[in-house]
Motif scaffolding. Structure first.
Motif, PDB file in Angstrom:
ATOM      1  N   SER A  50       0.865  -1.173   0.000  1.00 23.23           N
ATOM      2  CA  SER A  50       0.000   0.000   0.000  1.00 23.23           C
ATOM      3  C   SER A  50       0.908   1.231   0.000  1.00 23.23           C
ATOM      4  O   SER A  50       2.122   1.122  -0.187  1.00 23.23           O
ATOM      5  N   ARG A  51       0.341   2.367   0.230  1.00 19.18           N
ATOM      6  CA  ARG A  51       1.144   3.591   0.219  1.00 19.18           C
ATOM      7  C   ARG A  51       2.191   3.579   1.320  1.00 19.18           C
ATOM      8  O   ARG A  51       3.300   4.095   1.144  1.00 19.18           O
ATOM      9  N   ASN A  52       1.888   2.968   2.471  1.00 17.36           N
ATOM     10  CA  ASN A  52       2.794   3.042   3.613  1.00 17.36           C
ATOM     11  C   ASN A  52       3.248   1.681   4.134  1.00 17.36           C
ATOM     12  O   ASN A  52       3.838   1.610   5.214  1.00 17.36           O
ATOM     13  N   SER A  53       3.007   0.602   3.398  1.00 15.06           N
ATOM     14  CA  SER A  53       3.420  -0.709   3.899  1.00 15.06           C
ATOM     15  C   SER A  53       3.683  -1.670   2.749  1.00 15.06           C
ATOM     16  O   SER A  53       3.140  -1.529   1.652  1.00 15.06           O
ATOM     17  N   VAL A  54       4.550  -2.660   3.023  1.00 19.24           N
ATOM     18  CA  VAL A  54       4.852  -3.740   2.086  1.00 19.24           C
ATOM     19  C   VAL A  54       4.836  -5.042   2.867  1.00 19.24           C
ATOM     20  O   VAL A  54       5.502  -5.162   3.897  1.00 19.24           O
ATOM     21  N   TRP A  55       4.083  -6.030   2.375  1.00 16.86           N
ATOM     22  CA  TRP A  55       3.952  -7.330   3.027  1.00 16.86           C
ATOM     23  C   TRP A  55       4.449  -8.413   2.078  1.00 16.86           C
ATOM     24  O   TRP A  55       4.186  -8.370   0.876  1.00 16.86           O
ATOM     25  N   LEU A  80       8.372  -0.085  -0.962  1.00 19.89           N
ATOM     26  CA  LEU A  80       7.698   0.851  -0.074  1.00 19.89           C
ATOM     27  C   LEU A  80       7.664   2.255  -0.677  1.00 19.89           C
ATOM     28  O   LEU A  80       6.655   2.966  -0.586  1.00 19.89           O
ATOM     29  N   PHE A  81       8.773   2.667  -1.322  1.00 16.39           N
ATOM     30  CA  PHE A  81       8.862   4.010  -1.902  1.00 16.39           C
ATOM     31  C   PHE A  81       8.213   4.102  -3.273  1.00 16.39           C
ATOM     32  O   PHE A  81       8.075   5.206  -3.818  1.00 16.39           O
ATOM     33  N   SER A  82       7.831   2.966  -3.870  1.00 11.40           N
ATOM     34  CA  SER A  82       7.281   2.986  -5.229  1.00 11.40           C
ATOM     35  C   SER A  82       5.971   3.768  -5.313  1.00 11.40           C
ATOM     36  O   SER A  82       5.604   4.260  -6.383  1.00 11.40           O
ATOM     37  N   ALA A  83       5.263   3.886  -4.188  1.00  6.40           N
ATOM     38  CA  ALA A  83       3.994   4.624  -4.201  1.00  6.40           C
ATOM     39  C   ALA A  83       4.215   6.117  -4.393  1.00  6.40           C
ATOM     40  O   ALA A  83       3.334   6.820  -4.895  1.00  6.40           O
ATOM     41  N   THR A  84       5.407   6.615  -4.019  1.00  8.75           N
ATOM     42  CA  THR A  84       5.661   8.054  -4.110  1.00  8.75           C
ATOM     43  C   THR A  84       6.736   8.417  -5.127  1.00  8.75           C
ATOM     44  O   THR A  84       6.807   9.556  -5.553  1.00  8.75           O
ATOM     45  N   PHE A 108       6.870  -0.878   7.257  1.00  6.21           N
ATOM     46  CA  PHE A 108       5.963   0.260   7.385  1.00  6.21           C
ATOM     47  C   PHE A 108       6.776   1.550   7.273  1.00  6.21           C
ATOM     48  O   PHE A 108       7.911   1.616   7.755  1.00  6.21           O
ATOM     49  N   ASN A 109       6.180   2.554   6.681  1.00  2.00           N
ATOM     50  CA  ASN A 109       6.885   3.811   6.501  1.00  2.00           C
ATOM     51  C   ASN A 109       5.941   4.974   6.747  1.00  2.00           C
ATOM     52  O   ASN A 109       4.802   4.989   6.275  1.00  2.00           O
ATOM     53  N   THR A 110       6.415   5.949   7.517  1.00  2.00           N
ATOM     54  CA  THR A 110       5.705   7.214   7.683  1.00  2.00           C
ATOM     55  C   THR A 110       6.669   8.334   7.320  1.00  2.00           C
ATOM     56  O   THR A 110       7.796   8.089   6.883  1.00  2.00           O
ATOM     57  N   ALA A 111       6.252   9.562   7.508  1.00  2.00           N
ATOM     58  CA  ALA A 111       7.086  10.697   7.129  1.00  2.00           C
ATOM     59  C   ALA A 111       8.411  10.709   7.887  1.00  2.00           C
ATOM     60  O   ALA A 111       9.426  11.168   7.366  1.00  2.00           O
ATOM     61  N   ARG A 112       8.424  10.172   9.131  1.00  2.00           N
ATOM     62  CA  ARG A 112       9.627  10.274   9.943  1.00  2.00           C
ATOM     63  C   ARG A 112      10.085   8.946  10.521  1.00  2.00           C
ATOM     64  O   ARG A 112      11.044   8.919  11.311  1.00  2.00           O
ATOM     65  N   MET A 145      13.407  -4.037  13.300  1.00  2.00           N
ATOM     66  CA  MET A 145      14.185  -2.801  13.303  1.00  2.00           C
ATOM     67  C   MET A 145      13.251  -1.613  13.166  1.00  2.00           C
ATOM     68  O   MET A 145      12.385  -1.590  12.281  1.00  2.00           O
ATOM     69  N   ALA A 146      13.432  -0.641  14.059  1.00  2.00           N
ATOM     70  CA  ALA A 146      12.647   0.588  14.018  1.00  2.00           C
ATOM     71  C   ALA A 146      13.593   1.771  13.882  1.00  2.00           C
ATOM     72  O   ALA A 146      14.626   1.834  14.565  1.00  2.00           O
ATOM     73  N   ASN A 147      13.246   2.680  12.985  1.00  2.00           N
ATOM     74  CA  ASN A 147      14.069   3.861  12.749  1.00  2.00           C
ATOM     75  C   ASN A 147      13.204   5.107  12.857  1.00  2.00           C
ATOM     76  O   ASN A 147      12.111   5.167  12.286  1.00  2.00           O
ATOM     77  N   TRP A 148      13.707   6.085  13.593  1.00  2.00           N
ATOM     78  CA  TRP A 148      12.981   7.349  13.770  1.00  2.00           C
ATOM     79  C   TRP A 148      13.886   8.491  13.354  1.00  2.00           C
ATOM     80  O   TRP A 148      14.994   8.664  13.882  1.00  2.00           O
ATOM     81  N   GLN A 149      13.435   9.284  12.376  1.00  2.00           N
ATOM     82  CA  GLN A 149      14.172  10.450  11.904  1.00  2.00           C
ATOM     83  C   GLN A 149      13.848  11.614  12.836  1.00  2.00           C
ATOM     84  O   GLN A 149      12.845  12.304  12.687  1.00  2.00           O
ATOM     85  N   MET A 150      14.715  11.814  13.840  1.00  2.00           N
ATOM     86  CA  MET A 150      14.434  12.811  14.870  1.00  2.00           C
ATOM     87  C   MET A 150      14.440  14.221  14.296  1.00  2.00           C
ATOM     88  O   MET A 150      13.572  15.030  14.598  1.00  2.00           O
ATOM     89  N   THR A 151      15.447  14.519  13.465  1.00  2.00           N
ATOM     90  CA  THR A 151      15.541  15.805  12.773  1.00  2.00           C
ATOM     91  C   THR A 151      15.969  15.526  11.332  1.00  2.00           C
ATOM     92  O   THR A 151      16.145  14.372  10.942  1.00  2.00           O
TER      93      THR A 151
END
Length: 519
Positions: free
Chosen positions: A307-312, A342-346, A393-397, A441-447
């Motif tokens: 989907s726009r924000n996930s790949v299974w 995951l990025f193919s939607a955008t 899963f992917n979000t903006a950050r 694995m979880a990644n958070w783009q703090m800045t």
């Protein structure tokens, strides 16, 4: 004669780094030079570990490890050549220079190229790898601690595959392929092997809309310094019929013939499968089949959804394979592949998307793959049954990657070829193994310049034939900071736990700080 053979083999071992690069250079046309990209890098790292050699807890010793790692990334994305090669040479210096179980240097090479030599006719695929691999599934697992030497061996491999491809208008496509490959671990217990494969295939073209077919013949010859020469012959015919634009019935028939020294039973026979392929939407696909091969029932499953924000992704297959095949075609969850989908939607353009994925992984410190089963050393043919599921899963950050694997391996060929690896007291250790592993694995783009990553993996490894069960666990916390466009720093906290053949335990707690510069 033996000296001559050894000299010839030593000459061939230079190919992973030199010969492969030369072959790739030969495939470059003048029009493709504008696409070359060469990026030299250097990384400085300081690590403190309270168990640098991953010894049993009562023998653990602490160390400071200084590391310098020069390297480069070479890439080309021209119409005639798709190339990506990365290389790093790690040098280690220890506060206690006499400590056993450590190494002073380590090389890492990962290169892959696809070249078009003559348009619409002659092509070349090639790859090369140098890296550390575990010798046994029932000993210390280093979890990418490059300075640890215990239960590790330096594996070199290369694969060169030229092939001819011809289209019969819109009716059919034919391919004749030759593949030569080599795997060498530099140890006395794992045989140095070379393989030669000849494959011929013919498949239907776009003129066939509802009914599609393909036929193939392959013959592979393996030469092993510790085992008799072996040959594999396979023939297959695949058919599919589209009942609708989204649903197709599939079937296949074939024949397998292996000449390895079997433990018992047959090594050849007919095969067949029946199944279906369902694509209800452009983002969802399900392919399932079941049938028989000479070793018994066979099943295959491939399911994907994005989907726009996930790949299974869910996969299952069973196959006759060996250690060398796993080194040539590593069976891991490809992080870049997950992010690409995951990025193919955008990002629709594949070239721009690949660059975006590469930049994202470098900025956030994500690994190239999510580990699954441990590919232990063996000279035997094995029946491998593997289930693997992954999701991203992917979000903006933020990004979240999860992977689960379940792998069973049953030895098919005689144990004598592994006597140098296992010895007489453990000859049945790898007869029947079962591995279950999970990675997150979880990644958070703090800045815009800083990112926080948390990763964890755990595995249970069982030797069913001996009753030995081992466990491994690792947790990493990583903070990265992009100081400048080409300068990045990171700090990592790491905790590793494991058992050795079900009894002895080992732990490692470590902290590391690094600075990476692209020159």
């Amino acid at each position: 004669m033996a000296d001559t053979r050894r000299k010839a083999m030593r000459g061939r071992l230079r190919l992973p780094l030199t010969g492969s690069v030369a072959l790739l250079a030969m495939s470059v046309t003048p029009a493709s030079h504008a696409e070359w990209r060469f990026a030299p890098t250097v990384e400085l790292k300081e690590t403190y570990s309270d168990n640098v050699a991953l010894a049993r807890d009562e023998l653990a010793r602490a160390q400071f490890i200084s590391e310098v790692a020069p390297g480069f990334v070479l890439s080309d994305n021209s119409p005639s050549l798709k190339l990506r090669a990365s290389y790093q040479l790690h040098y280690f210096s220890f506060s206690d220079k006499e400590l056993a179980g450590t190494r002073n240097s380590q090389s890492q090479l990962n290169a892959d190229a696809k070249a078009s030599l003559i348009d619409e006719l002659l092509y070349l695929d090639s790859s090369a790898m140098i890296g550390q691999q575990p010798i046994s599934a029932f000993a210390q697992q280093s979890n990418n601690n490059g300075y640890t030497d215990v239960n590790r061996a330096n594996v070199k491999s290369y694969r060169i595959s030229p092939y001819l491809k011809h289209r019969f208008d819109t009716e059919a496509v034919s391919e004749l392929r030759y593949t030569h490959d080599m795997v060498d671990a530099g140890t006395s217990g794992l045989g140095r092997t070379s393989g030669d494969l000849l494959a011929l295939s013919l498949s239907s073209g776009p003129a066939f809309r509802r009914f599609n077919w393909s036929a193939s013949l392959t013959r592979q010859k393996l030469s092993n310094t510790l085992a008799p020469e072996s040959t594999t012959d396979q023939a297959g015919l695949n058919l599919s019929y589209a009942l609708s634009s989204t649903f197709s019935l599939t079937t296949s028939v074939g024949h397998d013939k292996y000449d390895y020294q079997a433990l018992g039973g047959t090594t050849s026979g007919k095969s067949w499968t029946v199944g279906f392929h369902w694509t209800p939407t452009a983002r969802t696909s399900l392919q399932l089949s079941a049938g028989k091969r000479y070793y018994g029932s066979t099943y295959a499953l491939t399911a994907t959804h994005h989907s726009r924000n996930s790949v299974w992704s869910v996969n299952y297959n069973d196959e006759v394979t060996n250690t060398r095949s796993q080194f040539l075609l590593p069976a891991t969850v490809d992080t870049a592949g997950l992010l690409d989908r995951l990025f193919s939607a955008t990002i629709a353009d594949p070239v721009a998307r690949a660059l975006a994925v590469d930049a994202y992984m470098r900025a956030t410190g994500l690994p190239v793959s999510l580990a699954d089963n441990i590919n232990y050393f063996s000279n035997r043919f094995i029946l491998q049954k593997r289930f693997q599921a992954s999701v991203a899963f992917n979000t903006a950050r933020s990004t979240l990657l999860l992977s689960l694997s379940d792998t069973k391996r049953n030895a098919l060929s005689a144990v004598q070829t592994d006597s140098g690896l296992l010895g007489p007291s453990q000859s049945t250790l790898n007869d029947d193994t079962h591995q279950i592993g999970a990675t997150g694995m979880a990644n958070w783009q703090m800045t815009g310049r800083s990112a926080l990553s948390l990763s964890a993996n755990a595995a249970r490894i069982e030797s069913v034939s001996t009753g030995i069960v081992d466990h491994t666990r690792a947790v990493r916390l990583n903070v990265t900071r992009q100081f400048q466009t080409k300068v990045k720093g990171s700090v990592e906290l790491r905790r590793v736990y494991g058992t050795i053949q079900g009894s002895n335990e080992y732990h490692e707690n470590a902290v590391a700080a690094s600075l990476s510069v692209q020159l």
